[in-house]
Design an enzyme around this catalytic site. Structure first.
Site, PDB file in Angstrom:
ATOM      1  N   GLU A 106       7.604  13.369   0.530  1.00 47.35           N
ATOM      2  CA  GLU A 106       7.223  12.028   0.092  1.00 47.35           C
ATOM      3  C   GLU A 106       6.924  12.041  -1.405  1.00 47.35           C
ATOM      4  O   GLU A 106       5.810  12.394  -1.813  1.00 47.35           O
ATOM      5  CB  GLU A 106       5.971  11.566   0.842  1.00 47.35           C
ATOM      6  CG  GLU A 106       6.139  11.539   2.356  1.00 47.35           C
ATOM      7  CD  GLU A 106       5.211  10.517   2.985  1.00 47.35           C
ATOM      8  OE1 GLU A 106       5.710   9.592   3.618  1.00 47.35           O
ATOM      9  OE2 GLU A 106       3.986  10.629   2.806  1.00 47.35           O
TER      10      GLU A 106
ATOM     11  N   ASN B 289       3.468   5.321   9.941  1.00 45.89           N
ATOM     12  CA  ASN B 289       2.124   5.635   9.450  1.00 45.89           C
ATOM     13  C   ASN B 289       1.419   4.314   9.160  1.00 45.89           C
ATOM     14  O   ASN B 289       1.690   3.683   8.147  1.00 45.89           O
ATOM     15  CB  ASN B 289       2.221   6.493   8.178  1.00 45.89           C
ATOM     16  CG  ASN B 289       0.855   6.779   7.590  1.00 45.89           C
ATOM     17  OD1 ASN B 289      -0.170   6.592   8.254  1.00 45.89           O
ATOM     18  ND2 ASN B 289       0.822   7.239   6.343  1.00 45.89           N
ATOM     19  N   TRP B 290       0.537   3.938  10.091  1.00 44.90           N
ATOM     20  CA  TRP B 290      -0.148   2.647   9.923  1.00 44.90           C
ATOM     21  C   TRP B 290      -1.212   2.702   8.829  1.00 44.90           C
ATOM     22  O   TRP B 290      -1.736   1.661   8.430  1.00 44.90           O
ATOM     23  CB  TRP B 290      -0.813   2.223  11.242  1.00 44.90           C
ATOM     24  CG  TRP B 290       0.153   1.793  12.317  1.00 44.90           C
ATOM     25  CD1 TRP B 290       1.527   1.841  12.276  1.00 44.90           C
ATOM     26  CD2 TRP B 290      -0.185   1.259  13.602  1.00 44.90           C
ATOM     27  NE1 TRP B 290       2.056   1.361  13.453  1.00 44.90           N
ATOM     28  CE2 TRP B 290       1.030   0.996  14.285  1.00 44.90           C
ATOM     29  CE3 TRP B 290      -1.393   0.970  14.255  1.00 44.90           C
ATOM     30  CZ2 TRP B 290       1.069   0.471  15.581  1.00 44.90           C
ATOM     31  CZ3 TRP B 290      -1.356   0.452  15.544  1.00 44.90           C
ATOM     32  CH2 TRP B 290      -0.131   0.204  16.188  1.00 44.90           C
ATOM     33  N   LYS B 291      -1.582   3.910   8.416  1.00 46.52           N
ATOM     34  CA  LYS B 291      -2.675   4.083   7.440  1.00 46.52           C
ATOM     35  C   LYS B 291      -3.920   3.350   7.943  1.00 46.52           C
ATOM     36  O   LYS B 291      -4.147   3.290   9.143  1.00 46.52           O
ATOM     37  CB  LYS B 291      -2.253   3.592   6.051  1.00 46.52           C
ATOM     38  CG  LYS B 291      -0.914   4.159   5.609  1.00 46.52           C
ATOM     39  CD  LYS B 291      -0.657   3.934   4.141  1.00 46.52           C
ATOM     40  CE  LYS B 291       0.772   4.320   3.826  1.00 46.52           C
ATOM     41  NZ  LYS B 291       1.009   4.511   2.414  1.00 46.52           N
TER      42      LYS B 291
ATOM     43  N   SER C  91       8.751   4.147   0.718  1.00 44.07           N
ATOM     44  CA  SER C  91       9.387   2.823   0.739  1.00 44.07           C
ATOM     45  C   SER C  91      10.666   2.771   1.571  1.00 44.07           C
ATOM     46  O   SER C  91      11.624   2.085   1.203  1.00 44.07           O
ATOM     47  CB  SER C  91       9.632   2.337  -0.692  1.00 44.07           C
ATOM     48  OG  SER C  91       8.402   2.238  -1.399  1.00 44.07           O
TER      49      SER C  91
ATOM     50  N   GLY D 209       4.645   3.272  -1.154  1.00 48.66           N
ATOM     51  CA  GLY D 209       4.002   1.966  -1.257  1.00 48.66           C
ATOM     52  C   GLY D 209       4.327   1.230  -2.542  1.00 48.66           C
ATOM     53  O   GLY D 209       3.687   0.239  -2.871  1.00 48.66           O
TER      54      GLY D 209
ATOM     55  N   HIS E 237      -1.047  14.118   3.638  1.00 49.38           N
ATOM     56  CA  HIS E 237      -0.501  12.904   3.023  1.00 49.38           C
ATOM     57  C   HIS E 237      -1.048  12.802   1.598  1.00 49.38           C
ATOM     58  O   HIS E 237      -2.192  13.178   1.337  1.00 49.38           O
ATOM     59  CB  HIS E 237      -0.903  11.677   3.853  1.00 49.38           C
ATOM     60  CG  HIS E 237      -0.144  10.447   3.463  1.00 49.38           C
ATOM     61  ND1 HIS E 237      -0.450   9.723   2.327  1.00 49.38           N
ATOM     62  CD2 HIS E 237       0.919   9.830   4.018  1.00 49.38           C
ATOM     63  CE1 HIS E 237       0.388   8.711   2.219  1.00 49.38           C
ATOM     64  NE2 HIS E 237       1.245   8.759   3.233  1.00 49.38           N
TER      65      HIS E 237
ATOM     66  N   GLU F 144      -2.199  10.459  -0.029  1.00 48.32           N
ATOM     67  CA  GLU F 144      -3.449   9.695  -0.149  1.00 48.32           C
ATOM     68  C   GLU F 144      -4.646  10.576   0.187  1.00 48.32           C
ATOM     69  O   GLU F 144      -5.706  10.465  -0.419  1.00 48.32           O
ATOM     70  CB  GLU F 144      -3.377   8.448   0.745  1.00 48.32           C
ATOM     71  CG  GLU F 144      -2.392   7.430   0.169  1.00 48.32           C
ATOM     72  CD  GLU F 144      -1.662   6.583   1.200  1.00 48.32           C
ATOM     73  OE1 GLU F 144      -2.105   6.512   2.356  1.00 48.32           O
ATOM     74  OE2 GLU F 144      -0.628   5.996   0.833  1.00 48.32           O
TER      75      GLU F 144
ATOM     76  N   GLY G 104       5.484   3.888   5.957  1.00 55.28           N
ATOM     77  CA  GLY G 104       4.211   3.184   5.860  1.00 55.28           C
ATOM     78  C   GLY G 104       4.397   1.692   6.069  1.00 55.28           C
ATOM     79  O   GLY G 104       4.477   1.206   7.197  1.00 55.28           O
ATOM     80  N   GLY G 105       4.506   0.952   4.969  1.00 52.50           N
ATOM     81  CA  GLY G 105       4.536  -0.514   5.004  1.00 52.50           C
ATOM     82  C   GLY G 105       5.487  -1.104   6.046  1.00 52.50           C
ATOM     83  O   GLY G 105       5.095  -1.994   6.822  1.00 52.50           O
TER      84      GLY G 105
END
Ligand code: PEP
Length: 254
Positions: free
Chosen positions: A169, A9-11, A215, A175, A97, A99, A236-237
């Site tokens: 999640e 997930n590049w966001k 994470s 994150g 998600h 977010e 993500g990251g």
């Protein structure tokens, strides 16, 4: 065996050129995907066509959108329809998600509408669920996640549900560098599967891929993915670093 999935997930990160370079670097590295394993790249909307082209013909590799709108088409300036995604050949969409739930106030009911339209167009939702820290601290995470599943998914037929990938999640782990322990992940994944079994029967529940997100990195992926009810991760990251994400793909259960 269930499909094992490493989903990036590049966001809202990377320029087009950085995104191209990242995909090039990932493709260039040796990674092994068995018949029951997939790598999925959820890239920003403007990069979907680029990613589709770059990954075309790669076995078990798919491009995903990070969102879609709930309506077929019309006067919804700035939104992206599932029909548009389908016309690009997109096969997955990340929905719900945390977010999007938090910053864009997406409710379980609104997400149910998005799930419906995705399935109508044969696009598979990667449906995210998970509790905030306050709920975890009150030890009411099971009821919280059960409600998310019930209100967004349980109107589906068993056949429709089998097109859905679930991503658990815990919000406190996204994150933050704080990962749920593999035991905590397994406990919730087993709970989710038991809820699905209660509603749809064991055979259906056993066929659904449940990813862990929060994470995940190369250093913890083998441990987390090794849990019996964890079928890969939504990342993500660490998905923005080629070496990390390739290691995460290679950490999928064989
Ligand atoms: C995510 O974006 O879904 C996620 C889990 O992020 P991170 O891996 O950075 O925690």
């Amino acid at each position: 065996m269930r499909t094992q999935i490493a989903a990036a997930n590049w966001k809202m990160n990377l320029t087009l050129q950085q995104g191209e370079a990242l995909l090039d670097a990932i493709i260039a590295q040796p990674h092994s995907l068995n018949a029951n394993q997939q790598a999925v790249f959820a890239v920003p909307f403007p990069y979907l066509a680029m990613a589709q082209q770059k990954l075309a013909g790669k076995q078990n590799v798919f491009v995903a959108a990070q969102n879609c709108y709930s309506k077929k088409n019309g006067a919804y300036t700035g939104e992206t329809s599932v029909e548009m995604l389908q016309s690009l050949g997109i096969q997955y969409v990340v929905l719900g998600h945390s977010e999007r739930r938090e910053y864009f106030h997406e409710s379980n009911q609104f997400l149910a509408e998005k799930v419906n339209i995705c399935l109508e167009y044969n696009i598979r939702p990667i449906f995210c669920c998970g509790e905030p820290l306050s709920i975890r601290e009150a030890n009411t995470q099971n009821a919280f996640v059960a409600k998310q599943l019930e209100e967004s998914l349980y109107h589906l037929s068993a056949e429709q549900l089998q097109q859905v990938v679930i991503a658990y999640e815990p919000i406190w782990a996204i994150g933050t560098g704080k990962t749920a322990s593999s035991a905590q992940a397994q406990e919730m994944h087993a709970f989710i599967r038991s809820q699905l079994a209660g509603k749809y029967g064991t055979a259906v529940a056993d066929s659904i891929s449940i990813l862990y997100g929060g994470s995940v990195k190369a250093a913890n992926a083998v441990d987390i993915f090794g849990q019996p009810d964890v079928d890969g991760g939504l990342v993500g990251g660490a998905s923005l670093v080629a070496d990390e994400f390739v290691a995460i793909i290679n950490a999928l259960k064989k």
